[in-house]
Design a protein around this motif. Structure first.
Motif, short mmCIF file in Angstrom:
data_model
loop_
_atom_site.label_atom_id
_atom_site.label_comp_id
_atom_site.label_asym_id
_atom_site.label_seq_id
_atom_site.Cartn_x
_atom_site.Cartn_y
_atom_site.Cartn_z
N THR A 89 0.85 -1.19 0.00
CA THR A 89 0.00 0.00 0.00
C THR A 89 0.89 1.23 0.00
O THR A 89 1.64 1.47 0.95
CB THR A 89 -0.92 0.02 1.23
OG1 THR A 89 -1.71 -1.18 1.24
CG2 THR A 89 -1.85 1.23 1.19
N PRO A 91 1.41 5.52 -0.44
CA PRO A 91 0.64 6.76 -0.25
C PRO A 91 0.18 7.30 -1.61
O PRO A 91 0.69 6.90 -2.66
CB PRO A 91 1.66 7.70 0.41
CG PRO A 91 3.00 7.14 0.03
CD PRO A 91 2.81 5.66 -0.06
N GLN A 92 -0.78 8.21 -1.61
CA GLN A 92 -1.31 8.73 -2.87
C GLN A 92 -0.22 9.42 -3.68
O GLN A 92 -0.20 9.32 -4.91
CB GLN A 92 -2.46 9.69 -2.61
CG GLN A 92 -3.15 10.15 -3.91
CD GLN A 92 -4.30 11.09 -3.65
OE1 GLN A 92 -4.26 11.87 -2.71
NE2 GLN A 92 -5.33 11.01 -4.48
N SER A 93 0.69 10.08 -3.01
CA SER A 93 1.79 10.75 -3.71
C SER A 93 3.09 10.53 -2.94
O SER A 93 3.13 10.70 -1.72
CB SER A 93 1.50 12.26 -3.82
OG SER A 93 2.57 12.92 -4.47
N VAL A 94 4.13 10.14 -3.67
CA VAL A 94 5.45 9.92 -3.08
C VAL A 94 6.31 11.13 -3.42
O VAL A 94 6.59 11.39 -4.60
CB VAL A 94 6.10 8.62 -3.62
CG1 VAL A 94 7.49 8.45 -3.04
CG2 VAL A 94 5.22 7.42 -3.29
N CYS A 100 12.36 6.15 -1.91
CA CYS A 100 11.27 5.32 -1.37
C CYS A 100 11.52 3.85 -1.72
O CYS A 100 11.29 3.41 -2.85
CB CYS A 100 9.93 5.78 -1.92
SG CYS A 100 8.52 4.86 -1.26
N PRO A 396 1.33 7.10 -7.76
CA PRO A 396 1.98 7.83 -6.67
C PRO A 396 3.35 8.40 -7.05
O PRO A 396 3.70 9.50 -6.62
CB PRO A 396 2.13 6.75 -5.58
CG PRO A 396 1.11 5.71 -5.91
CD PRO A 396 1.00 5.71 -7.40
#
Length: 468
Positions: A89, A91-94, A100, A396
């Protein structure tokens, strides 16, 4: 709009510019007035596409450097996540994609697929029309029947293993890619079907006749849909002619049109009534049969020849394919080579493979000058789940905005016809099949593309538009 490619900043192999230019040329075609229109409003999900992609080019205003030079630990973690069907899962935006680790591992996870047989020196997909690509390659089994039997026996074990996984709902789908046709097996619950299905394309009259002889029940959904549409158009034309005061009457509208098949039952009693039964040459049984099947023969090798098998008939199809003579070429570069098996999950005899991905930087002409273009090229076979898994990662990473140009393997586009029966109740129960829940949701929907395939997919503000 990306109108034409500019020189790449990085040096590349000689074969690569041709590949990139082909995709940029596809971009120009998609922006032509003749191209199909995208949905009027953006959607949160794009339709399932069951065609196999040979290449996908992702473009974005944000760089794809995060997808390059994965660390050994990240690559290993990605393989482990795939084998354990780990749900990642993001996040909506990295904000910092290069830093990451979860994103890079998920990217590696999305590139994995399984293949049988594994012959590194031979291109095993696509198989349809691949004789020229395979010509000149070493094929030690071509003249060795004993070796061919060993290969086929090993292939049968892998094929049966995949089918058993499918019936147990542990494998969502898999492909059988032969030299003359391809088969897509789908588990119950996918494509809005409550029972397992198998789609074969393209087919010939001979193959369909052999299937009937083995007691395999099947339908020709695209051909039946085409006939219904044609019949509906003819009815509308007849009604329009009646409304304009044509020669036809209401009674004539219901009259069936004269057909060449009127006397296909072999009855020629009308000749006896005229007393000329001995002077007229009657058509033999073969001629009658050919006349009956003339419309069916016309669709051979075309998308409309798609055959759909449902339920327990898929098991009969399994046994039929294992013993089918036309499954393996008897001459040419593919002689004696078993079909290619492609699957999203591990199976007996399967070899783990990864899609090839490379990031490319360039410049594109826009109104008023040029702008930087960042792209990520992925080379196939790109299976339906892989395309969706890649979009889950790229959303993302590219801040909810990218464009994808897709090159489908054309013969597999016919697999997008809907296999569901009318008013069929579907209970989704495939949690352990190895797919991300969102991917499983998408592939469970009834296909809507018909015999077309996605060619352009665009995300903007985390919503999709597309062209087929």
């Amino acid at each position: 709009q990306f109108l034409e490619p500019a020189c790449e900043e990085k040096p590349s192999r000689k074969a690569e510019p041709a590949e990139s230019s082909d995709i940029f040329a596809l971009s120009q075609d998609l922006h032509s007035p003749a191209a199909p229109k995208a949905p009027s409003s953006p959607r949160q999900e794009f339709p399932a596409d069951w065609s196999i992609k040979t290449r996908v080019l992702f473009m974005s205003s944000q760089p794809f450097t995060w997808a390059e030079h994965l660390k050994a630990q990240e690559e290993a973690q990605g393989f482990a996540q795939h084998c354990r069907a780990t749900e990642t899962t993001l996040p909506q935006s990295v904000q910092e994609p290069r830093l990451c680790t979860e994103l890079r591992c998920a990217f590696q996870q999305s590139l994995v697929y399984w293949l049988h047989p594994s012959l590194p020196w031979l291109p095993l997909f696509p198989r349809l029309g691949a004789d020229r690509r395979m010509a000149g390659k070493a094929c030690p089994w071509a003249q060795d029947e004993a070796l061919q039997q060993v290969l086929m026996s090993d292939w049968s074990v892998s094929f049966t293993s995949l089918y058993n996984l499918l019936r147990a709902r542990l494998c969502p789908y898999f492909y059988v890619c032969a030299a003359q046709f391809s088969v897509l097996f789908r588990a119950a619950g996918l494509a809005a079907s409550a029972v397992p299905t198998a789609a074969i394309a393209p087919t010939t009259r001979g193959l369909r006749h052999a299937m009937r002889s083995e007691g395999i029940e099947f339908s020709l959904p695209l051909l039946e849909e085409s006939r219904k549409q044609k019949s509906s158009e003819e009815s509308l034309e007849a009604e329009a002619a009646d409304g304009l005061g044509g020669d036809g009457s209401v009674e004539d509208a219901g009259e069936p049109a004269p057909s060449d098949d009127d006397d296909d039952d072999g009855s020629f009693s009308w000749l006896e009534e005229m007393g000329v039964q001995d002077k007229v040459k009657k058509p033999d049984a073969i001629s009658i049969q050919l006349r009956k099947e003339k419309h069916e023969v016309q669709v051979d090798h075309r998308p409309e020849s798609l055959v759909l098998v449902r339920g327990s008939n898929t098991f009969t199809l399994l046994n039929f394919l294992i013993s089918c003579r036309s499954l393996v070429a008897v001459a040419g570069p593919q002689a004696g080579l078993p079909p290619t098996l492609l699957a999203p999950v591990a199976f007996r005899g399967g070899t783990m493979q990864t899609l090839k991905a490379r990031a490319v930087s360039g410049r594109a002409r826009v109104q008023g000058g040029f702008e930087d273009v960042f792209s990520l090229e992925v080379l196939g076979p790109i299976l339906p789940h892989a395309l969706h898994a890649l979009t889950l990662v790229l959303g993302p990473a590219q801040r909810g905005a990218f464009r994808a140009l897709l090159s489908p393997h054309e013969p597999s586009a016919a697999f997008n016809s809907c296999p569901a029966a009318p008013q069929e109740e579907v209970q989704q129960d495939l949690p352990a099949c190895g797919l991300h829940p969102k991917t499983l949701d998408q592939l469970s929907q009834c296909p809507t593309l018909g015999k077309s395939a996605l060619r352009l997919l665009e995300m903007k503000d985390y919503a999709y538009t597309w062209k087929a």
